[in-house]
Structures are given as structure tokens and as C-alpha cells.
Design a protein around this motif. Structure first.
Motif, PDB file in Angstrom:
ATOM      1  N   ALA A 114       0.975  -1.216  -0.178  1.00 33.92           N
ATOM      2  CA  ALA A 114       0.207   0.141   0.029  1.00 33.92           C
ATOM      3  C   ALA A 114       0.828   1.392  -0.017  1.00 33.92           C
ATOM      4  O   ALA A 114       0.706   2.324  -0.489  1.00 33.92           O
ATOM      5  CB  ALA A 114      -0.803   0.012   1.328  1.00 33.92           C
ATOM      6  N   GLY A 115       1.953   1.213   0.746  1.00 36.71           N
ATOM      7  CA  GLY A 115       2.743   2.442   0.873  1.00 36.71           C
ATOM      8  C   GLY A 115       4.038   2.366   0.222  1.00 36.71           C
ATOM      9  O   GLY A 115       4.625   3.718   0.494  1.00 36.71           O
ATOM     10  N   PHE A 116       4.270   1.526  -0.624  1.00 33.24           N
ATOM     11  CA  PHE A 116       5.687   1.668  -1.263  1.00 33.24           C
ATOM     12  C   PHE A 116       5.571   1.666  -2.717  1.00 33.24           C
ATOM     13  O   PHE A 116       4.706   0.665  -3.222  1.00 33.24           O
ATOM     14  CB  PHE A 116       6.718   0.529  -0.768  1.00 33.24           C
ATOM     15  N   ARG A 117       6.295   2.209  -3.621  1.00 33.80           N
ATOM     16  CA  ARG A 117       6.190   2.053  -4.983  1.00 33.80           C
ATOM     17  C   ARG A 117       7.731   1.839  -5.674  1.00 33.80           C
ATOM     18  O   ARG A 117       8.492   2.571  -5.189  1.00 33.80           O
ATOM     19  CB  ARG A 117       5.493   3.036  -5.836  1.00 33.80           C
ATOM     20  N   TYR A 118       7.878   0.770  -6.303  1.00 32.45           N
ATOM     21  CA  TYR A 118       9.127   0.476  -6.930  1.00 32.45           C
ATOM     22  C   TYR A 118       8.940   1.101  -8.360  1.00 32.45           C
ATOM     23  O   TYR A 118       8.031   0.525  -9.137  1.00 32.45           O
ATOM     24  CB  TYR A 118       9.435  -0.943  -7.009  1.00 32.45           C
ATOM     25  N   ASP A 168       5.329   6.554   0.866  1.00 32.72           N
ATOM     26  CA  ASP A 168       4.523   7.715   1.476  1.00 32.72           C
ATOM     27  C   ASP A 168       3.354   6.827   2.280  1.00 32.72           C
ATOM     28  O   ASP A 168       3.346   5.791   1.860  1.00 32.72           O
ATOM     29  CB  ASP A 168       4.071   8.494   0.557  1.00 32.72           C
ATOM     30  N   ASN A 169       2.687   8.070   2.645  1.00 26.98           N
ATOM     31  CA  ASN A 169       1.325   7.327   3.382  1.00 26.98           C
ATOM     32  C   ASN A 169       0.647   6.524   2.129  1.00 26.98           C
ATOM     33  O   ASN A 169       0.479   7.143   0.882  1.00 26.98           O
ATOM     34  CB  ASN A 169       0.405   8.604   3.750  1.00 26.98           C
ATOM     35  N   PRO A 170      -0.040   5.463   2.097  1.00 25.18           N
ATOM     36  CA  PRO A 170      -0.777   4.842   1.242  1.00 25.18           C
ATOM     37  C   PRO A 170      -1.729   5.713   0.467  1.00 25.18           C
ATOM     38  O   PRO A 170      -1.677   5.526  -0.789  1.00 25.18           O
ATOM     39  CB  PRO A 170      -1.474   3.817   1.951  1.00 25.18           C
ATOM     40  N   SER A 171      -2.256   6.760   1.142  1.00 25.65           N
ATOM     41  CA  SER A 171      -3.237   7.670   0.255  1.00 25.65           C
ATOM     42  C   SER A 171      -2.614   8.602  -0.703  1.00 25.65           C
ATOM     43  O   SER A 171      -3.218   9.564  -1.367  1.00 25.65           O
ATOM     44  CB  SER A 171      -4.375   8.256   1.189  1.00 25.65           C
ATOM     45  N   GLU A 172      -1.274   8.765  -0.451  1.00 28.32           N
ATOM     46  CA  GLU A 172      -0.479   9.781  -1.046  1.00 28.32           C
ATOM     47  C   GLU A 172       0.585   9.499  -2.121  1.00 28.32           C
ATOM     48  O   GLU A 172       1.341  10.037  -2.669  1.00 28.32           O
ATOM     49  CB  GLU A 172       0.064  10.816  -0.053  1.00 28.32           C
ATOM     50  N   VAL A 173       0.952   8.125  -1.993  1.00 24.08           N
ATOM     51  CA  VAL A 173       2.038   7.520  -2.509  1.00 24.08           C
ATOM     52  C   VAL A 173       2.015   7.683  -4.052  1.00 24.08           C
ATOM     53  O   VAL A 173       3.024   8.015  -4.748  1.00 24.08           O
ATOM     54  CB  VAL A 173       2.400   6.136  -2.154  1.00 24.08           C
ATOM     55  N   ASP A 174       0.828   7.383  -4.639  1.00 24.40           N
ATOM     56  CA  ASP A 174       0.697   7.653  -6.054  1.00 24.40           C
ATOM     57  C   ASP A 174       0.735   9.092  -6.548  1.00 24.40           C
ATOM     58  O   ASP A 174       1.228   9.011  -7.656  1.00 24.40           O
ATOM     59  CB  ASP A 174      -0.717   7.022  -6.376  1.00 24.40           C
TER      60      ASP A 174
END
Length: 187
Positions: A114-118, A168-174
Motif C-alpha cells: 500500500a505505501g511503497f512503489r518500485y 509515503d502514506n498509502p493515500s498519497e504515494v501515487d
């Protein structure tokens, strides 16, 4: 000067009486065999209580997060307290003499997904994966318009070839990913 001498004698006498009293009390405790419980430290091995395990199953990524904690030895009372508090949908899944396991299922991604993006270049264009690694099962989005040749700065190309993680926070990572990708190419 005489006052100082009297004061010193009284102090020495008091300390001697205190020391003798302490020795007498300690001797009695040793004789009775219960001295360890009276000391501020203990030579005895502490009795371990029981352990509670809380398993959270995340349905969108099929990951399980396990949290463990020590609980009082009275497992039954602990089970009742969790049930009385109605803690976030926990269901008793197993019980042992010194252990208890609770289970819940959440219809979402685990904290890592939810909170990380590669972010990485893959087959010549930018791909974003949920989590901390390139996993085809967690491909979040492909940016086919952001190709390796369209990336202006060499430093950005190197970074994307190697791949990197945004957190980031899951609601803000994207939104953080989008903001980063906006600056990669010139319109």
C-alpha cells in the motif's frame, strides 16, 4: 568542635545498627528460602507468560502480517478481554495452553504494497510496481509514453535503469509517483 564529634559518633552508631539489622533480616530470609523474592533483582528465572499471535490476512495481495506479544499466563481471561473489547474484527483461530492466535482478514493491500512503489525502466518504458521490488503480480501502472529515449537527464535514466523505491502514506504515494514522473520528460 565537640558537636561534630558527637554527630559523627551518632552517625557511625546508626550505620552499624542498620547494617546489623540488614544482616539479620537477610539471614532469616535465606534460612526460610524466600530471599529471592524480597530482593530488587532476582536470580530466579522469570516465569514466562503466554504468547498471543495476531495474523492479518490482506486479501488484495494475499500477504499475511503476524504480530506477537506476551500476555498474562491466564490465556482464557485474555481471550475474553479481546472479545469484550471487540478489537477490529479479530476472531480466535487457535488456542493452546500457553498460546492463543487471533485472525482477521482485511480487504486491502498490506502496508508494504500500500505505501511503497518500485519505479523502474522495463522493456524500454517506465513501470510502477506496488511494494519494494519488481514483481509482475504487482504491476501497478505502465507509463508507455515515458520511454528511455524520452528521458532527458542522464541521471534520471541511470536511476530508473537501477530502479528505486518511493514511500509515503498509502493515500498519497501515487500522487508522489506522479509528481516525480512529471519532471522526467519535456513536452
Amino acid at each position: 568542635m565537640r558537636f561534630d564529634s558527637t554527630y559523627k559518633r551518632l552517625l557511625v552508631a546508626f550505620l552499624a545498627v542498620a547494617a546489623l539489622s540488614a544482616i539479620a533480616v537477610f539471614s532469616q530470609m535465606v534460612a526460610k528460602g524466600n530471599f529471592e523474592s524480597m530482593l530488587p533483582w532476582s536470580f530466579r528465572k522469570k516465569e514466562s507468560g503466554a504468547e498471543a499471535s495476531f495474523l492479518t490476512l490482506y486479501s488484495k495481495c494475499k500477504d499475511t502480517v503476524i504480530n506477537r506479544c506476551e500476555i498474562p499466563a491466564d490465556v482464557d481471561s485474555y481471550i475474553l478481554s479481546v472479545g469484550e473489547k471487540g478489537q477490529e474484527g479479530w476472531v480466535l483461530s487457535s488456542r493452546g495452553e500457553k498460546s492463543v492466535e487471533f485472525l482477521r482478514e482485511i480487504d486491502d493491500y498490506c502496508p508494504e504494497h500500500a505505501g511503497f512503489r518500485y519505479i523502474v525502466l522495463n522493456q524500454g518504458y517506465v513501470c510502477v510496481y506496488r511494494g519494494k521490488k519488481k514483481d509482475p503480480a504487482f504491476l501497478h501502472r505502465e507509463y508507455t509514453k515515458i520511454t528511455e529515449s524520452s528521458i532527458v537527464r542522464p541521471k534520471d535514466k541511470e536511476l530508473l535503469r537501477a530502479g528505486f523505491i518511493l514511500e509515503d502514506n498509502p493515500s498519497e504515494v501515487d500522487a508522489k509517483v506522479s509528481k516525480y514522473l512529471e519532471g522526467l520528460i519535456e513536452d
